[in-house]
Scaffold this motif. Structure first.
Motif, mmCIF file in Angstrom:
data_model
loop_
_atom_site.group_PDB
_atom_site.id
_atom_site.type_symbol
_atom_site.label_atom_id
_atom_site.label_comp_id
_atom_site.label_asym_id
_atom_site.label_seq_id
_atom_site.Cartn_x
_atom_site.Cartn_y
_atom_site.Cartn_z
ATOM 1 N N SER A 1 -53.079 -67.788 -58.831
ATOM 2 C CA SER A 1 -51.697 -68.118 -58.466
ATOM 3 C C SER A 1 -51.618 -69.365 -57.600
ATOM 4 C CB SER A 1 -51.051 -66.928 -57.725
ATOM 5 O OG SER A 1 -51.733 -66.691 -56.508
ATOM 6 N N THR A 2 -52.724 -69.696 -56.913
ATOM 7 C CA THR A 2 -52.705 -70.861 -56.026
ATOM 8 C C THR A 2 -53.532 -72.027 -56.546
ATOM 9 O OG1 THR A 2 -54.566 -69.973 -54.759
ATOM 10 C CG2 THR A 2 -52.342 -69.424 -53.976
ATOM 11 N N SER A 3 -54.362 -71.829 -57.565
ATOM 12 C CA SER A 3 -55.201 -72.911 -58.075
ATOM 13 C C SER A 3 -54.363 -73.899 -58.887
ATOM 14 C CB SER A 3 -56.328 -72.340 -58.943
ATOM 15 O OG SER A 3 -55.796 -71.633 -60.047
ATOM 16 N N ALA A 4 -54.787 -75.161 -58.841
ATOM 17 C CA ALA A 4 -54.059 -76.212 -59.556
ATOM 18 C C ALA A 4 -54.233 -76.043 -61.059
ATOM 19 C CB ALA A 4 -54.574 -77.571 -59.116
ATOM 20 N N LYS A 5 -53.188 -76.354 -61.793
ATOM 21 C CA LYS A 5 -53.231 -76.256 -63.253
ATOM 22 C C LYS A 5 -53.018 -77.651 -63.821
ATOM 23 C CE LYS A 5 -51.349 -71.534 -63.304
ATOM 24 N NZ LYS A 5 -51.278 -71.432 -61.819
ATOM 25 N N PHE A 6 -53.979 -78.132 -64.594
ATOM 26 C CA PHE A 6 -53.906 -79.470 -65.171
ATOM 27 C C PHE A 6 -53.833 -79.366 -66.690
ATOM 28 C CE2 PHE A 6 -56.278 -79.855 -61.193
ATOM 29 C CZ PHE A 6 -55.539 -80.845 -60.539
ATOM 30 N N ASN A 7 -52.993 -80.200 -67.282
ATOM 31 C CA ASN A 7 -52.913 -80.277 -68.739
ATOM 32 C C ASN A 7 -52.371 -81.643 -69.123
ATOM 33 O OD1 ASN A 7 -49.944 -80.168 -68.729
ATOM 34 N ND2 ASN A 7 -50.237 -78.029 -68.092
ATOM 35 N N SER A 8 -52.255 -81.886 -70.407
ATOM 36 C CA SER A 8 -51.837 -83.198 -70.907
ATOM 37 C C SER A 8 -50.337 -83.281 -71.180
ATOM 38 C CB SER A 8 -52.617 -83.530 -72.190
ATOM 39 O OG SER A 8 -52.361 -82.546 -73.180
ATOM 40 N N ASP A 9 -49.583 -82.275 -70.775
ATOM 41 C CA ASP A 9 -48.149 -82.304 -71.010
ATOM 42 C C ASP A 9 -47.498 -83.465 -70.254
ATOM 43 O OD1 ASP A 9 -48.453 -80.055 -72.490
ATOM 44 O OD2 ASP A 9 -47.777 -78.668 -70.916
ATOM 45 N N VAL A 10 -46.530 -84.115 -70.895
ATOM 46 C CA VAL A 10 -45.792 -85.193 -70.236
ATOM 47 C C VAL A 10 -44.769 -84.570 -69.298
ATOM 48 C CG1 VAL A 10 -44.242 -87.155 -70.574
ATOM 49 C CG2 VAL A 10 -46.105 -86.734 -72.198
ATOM 50 N N LYS A 11 -44.795 -85.002 -68.076
ATOM 51 C CA LYS A 11 -43.890 -84.429 -67.073
ATOM 52 C C LYS A 11 -43.007 -85.520 -66.483
ATOM 53 C CE LYS A 11 -47.747 -81.401 -65.850
ATOM 54 N NZ LYS A 11 -48.694 -82.137 -66.707
ATOM 55 N N ASP A 12 -41.828 -85.141 -66.052
ATOM 56 C CA ASP A 12 -40.956 -86.085 -65.374
ATOM 57 C C ASP A 12 -41.540 -86.416 -64.005
ATOM 58 O OD1 ASP A 12 -39.127 -86.071 -67.444
ATOM 59 O OD2 ASP A 12 -38.003 -84.373 -66.609
ATOM 60 N N ALA A 13 -41.222 -87.604 -63.521
ATOM 61 C CA ALA A 13 -41.697 -87.987 -62.196
ATOM 62 C C ALA A 13 -41.021 -87.126 -61.136
ATOM 63 C CB ALA A 13 -41.381 -89.463 -61.946
ATOM 64 N N SER A 14 -41.770 -86.847 -60.096
ATOM 65 C CA SER A 14 -41.164 -86.134 -58.964
ATOM 66 C C SER A 14 -40.160 -87.074 -58.289
ATOM 67 C CB SER A 14 -42.230 -85.715 -57.962
ATOM 68 O OG SER A 14 -42.807 -86.861 -57.352
ATOM 69 N N LYS A 15 -39.261 -86.533 -57.506
ATOM 70 C CA LYS A 15 -38.267 -87.356 -56.808
ATOM 71 C C LYS A 15 -38.958 -88.376 -55.906
ATOM 72 C CE LYS A 15 -34.082 -87.158 -53.965
ATOM 73 N NZ LYS A 15 -34.525 -88.308 -53.130
#
Length: 223
Positions: free
Chosen positions: A32-46
């Motif tokens: 639940s706390t580990s980082a999850k990485f993938n190749s999905d395109v994501k919107d930029a954070s604010k």
């Protein structure tokens, strides 16, 4: 005699390491706390979008001078550029930069770096000044061809023989069969010397043990 002070210190250190290992193990197993990485395109954070937007206030993006410089002297280029090795592996491809052509800068990218990549994606044969030509965008490094009375002098020769050969072929498509009189390697990074085999054959290299005037008279390539 056992040194009680050192023994106590070692036991304390061992206990600390065991506790740290146990803690790390717990953290790694906690999905639940580990980082999850993938190749999905994501919107930029604010935060990212705001930081990139600030660049527009720092630099004048209406100034197109660098683009004019990058296009200056253009002679020719293939419509598509994909260079392959003998076994069919792609050695270099401009298709990798298609995402940046005729597209607006996304919020996730620094607009100055995006523009720099746009300019780097301009490829082909260019005239720098009279007698000096460059093949750009055929590798991570450019190839510079200087016309001399004794043939072409080549400055740097890309990463692979395939890209160097393709660059030479582009030059020859405009100027005909090229005799390479000399190859100059500016420095020992592989993108500046790795492709030399695509320009010349070992048997055509002048004997460096001979005096320079004799090397030149031989008509072979100086390195």
């Amino acid at each position: 005699m056992i040194n009680k002070k050192k023994t106590g210190l070692c036991l304390a250190l061992a206990a600390t390491l065991i506790a740290s290992s146990a803690l790390c193990g717990c953290q790694q197993s906690d999905s639940s706390t580990s980082a999850k990485f993938n190749s999905d395109v994501k919107d930029a954070s604010k935060y990212t979008a705001d930081e990139n937007a600030q660049v527009y206030k720092t630099l004048d993006f209406s100034d197109e001078q660098e683009k004019e410089f990058a296009k200056k002297g253009f002679i020719t280029a293939p419509d598509k550029l994909e260079i392959k090795t003998e076994n069919g592996t792609v050695a270099w491809s401009q298709s990798a930069y298609d995402f940046i052509r005729n597209s607006s800068t996304p919020d996730s990218a620094n607009p100055s770096l995006w523009r720099n990549t746009e300019l780097n994606s301009l490829y082909g044969l260019f005239e720098v000044v009279d007698g000096v030509y460059q093949v750009r965008g055929y590798d991570v490094a450019n190839v510079t061809f200087v016309k001399s009375d004794n043939g072409w002098i080549v400055f740097d020769c890309t990463t692979s023989s395939e890209t160097a050969k393709a660059a030479l072929e582009l030059l020859e498509s405009k100027f005909g069969k090229a005799h390479i009189a000399a190859v100059v390697v500016s420095h020992a990074h592989i993108d500046h010397y790795g492709g030399i085999g695509g320009l010349i054959d070992e048997k055509d290299v002048a004997d460096s043990s001979l005096p320079l005037d004799e090397q030149i008279k031989s008509g072979k390539t100086l390195i």
